[in-house]
Design a protein around this motif. Structure first.
Motif, PDB file in Angstrom:
ATOM      1  N   ARG A  40      20.396  23.238  41.391  1.00  0.00           N
ATOM      2  CA  ARG A  40      19.617  24.445  41.651  1.00  0.00           C
ATOM      3  C   ARG A  40      19.874  25.501  40.576  1.00  0.00           C
ATOM      4  O   ARG A  40      18.939  26.149  40.095  1.00  0.00           O
ATOM      5  N   VAL A  41      21.124  25.655  40.195  1.00  0.00           N
ATOM      6  CA  VAL A  41      21.452  26.629  39.145  1.00  0.00           C
ATOM      7  C   VAL A  41      20.813  26.214  37.824  1.00  0.00           C
ATOM      8  O   VAL A  41      20.278  27.049  37.085  1.00  0.00           O
ATOM      9  N   SER A  42      20.832  24.919  37.518  1.00  0.00           N
ATOM     10  CA  SER A  42      20.223  24.437  36.274  1.00  0.00           C
ATOM     11  C   SER A  42      18.718  24.659  36.249  1.00  0.00           C
ATOM     12  O   SER A  42      18.105  24.719  35.178  1.00  0.00           O
ATOM     13  N   GLN A  43      18.103  24.780  37.448  1.00  0.00           N
ATOM     14  CA  GLN A  43      16.668  25.039  37.563  1.00  0.00           C
ATOM     15  C   GLN A  43      16.375  26.526  37.773  1.00  0.00           C
ATOM     16  O   GLN A  43      15.259  26.897  38.148  1.00  0.00           O
ATOM     17  N   ASN A  44      17.394  27.361  37.527  1.00  0.00           N
ATOM     18  CA  ASN A  44      17.275  28.821  37.679  1.00  0.00           C
ATOM     19  C   ASN A  44      16.870  29.215  39.097  1.00  0.00           C
ATOM     20  O   ASN A  44      16.070  30.141  39.298  1.00  0.00           O
ATOM     21  N   ARG A  45      17.443  28.530  40.079  1.00  0.00           N
ATOM     22  CA  ARG A  45      17.204  28.841  41.480  1.00  0.00           C
ATOM     23  C   ARG A  45      18.459  29.452  42.098  1.00  0.00           C
ATOM     24  O   ARG A  45      19.577  29.200  41.637  1.00  0.00           O
ATOM     25  N   GLU A  46      18.254  30.234  43.151  1.00  0.00           N
ATOM     26  CA  GLU A  46      19.378  30.753  43.915  1.00  0.00           C
ATOM     27  C   GLU A  46      20.102  29.597  44.606  1.00  0.00           C
ATOM     28  O   GLU A  46      19.506  28.552  44.882  1.00  0.00           O
TER      29      GLU A  46
END
Length: 263
Positions: free
Chosen positions: A90-96
């Motif tokens: 999720r972080v790698s996809q710029n998600r919370e």
């Protein structure tokens, strides 16, 4: 010399995963088994769909491999590894870290001949077996899975899933809405979900005039996740004696998928 199998982790994937492997317990004999080989053996079982005793001899002894798989199922290690990787993706996809909306659905699958525990007949799908109830985020990543007999209704299965989802509420701080299909509809049930769990319950159905295959908003995401399971022959049917083992293999399948996305 060990052979290289298509299911083996790459060096980059193992580098990501190795730090999440539990260390050996203190006391007793020093761990001598190669943990990368153990993980690759479990992934071989998952992808090839063979019995534990049929594990190729260039892997560690099948009893050793099964011991680690079973121990990590019982102590929650597979879920812990899965959750860490899910956050990284999720972080790698710029998600919370926490999704604001998730999707819930179920899939009925046949069971193998020797399986008898938690087995039922889904009259709608005409399948004798078990039902996989899952919750995913909008990236298709698994959050919760529950295995029941196939004759358990969507709403009855949803109650088990919602209870399990509530147990990880501390990681779901942004969650507002749960998307479901028409099998979960019902005014009373919707009000019960909102009253008990304080989550919005949104049913997505297709219009009566729509014929044939139709891509429905949000719904296609969970169908894609079920499709990912088909990459693993061990998940083509439910071969497991215990439903908890089925859940563990699904977590392992998603761990493999997320490692491919990260490396």
């Amino acid at each position: 010399m060990n052979q290289s199998y298509p299911s083996n982790l790459t060096s980059e994937q193992w580098e990501l995963l190795s730090g999440l492997i539990p260390p050996a317990k203190k006391g007793g004999r020093k761990r001598s088994v190669d943990m990368e080989a153990v993980i690759n053996a479990i992934l071989y079982i998952l992808c090839a769909g063979c019995a534990w005793r049929m594990l190729p001899h260039d892997f560690p002894n099948w009893k050793t491999v099964y011991h680690y798989f079973r121990q990590w199922r019982k102590d929650g290690t597979w879920q812990q590894i899965h959750e860490r990787l899910r956050l990284w993706v999720r972080v790698s996809q710029n998600r919370e870290a926490s999704p604001s909306e998730v999707i819930m659905d179920s899939q009925s699958v046949e069971t193998a001949t020797m399986v008898s525990k938690e087995v039922g007949y889904d009259s709608g799908k005409k399948i004798k077996g078990r039902k996989r109830h899952i919750v995913i985020d909008t990236l298709g990543l698994l959050i919760v899975v529950v295995i029941t007999a196939a004759n358990v209704s969507e709403q009855a299965g949803a109650k088990q899933v919602l209870w399990k989802l509530d147990q990880v509420r501390d990681r779901m701080g942004r969650l507002i809405r749960i998307w479901v299909d028409g099998g979960y509809r019902g005014k009373d049930f919707t009000q019960w979900v909102i009253h008990v769990y304080r989550w919005l319950w949104s049913v997505v159905t297709r219009q009566e005039e729509q014929k044939g295959f139709v891509v429905l908003p949000k719904r296609w995401m969970v169908e894609r996740t079920f499709g990912w399971f088909n990459w693993c022959r061990r998940l083509s049917k439910d071969y497991e004696i215990l439903p908890q083992t089925s859940e563990a293999f699904i977590y392992v399948a998603m761990i493999r998928l997320m490692l491919k996305q990260l490396a």
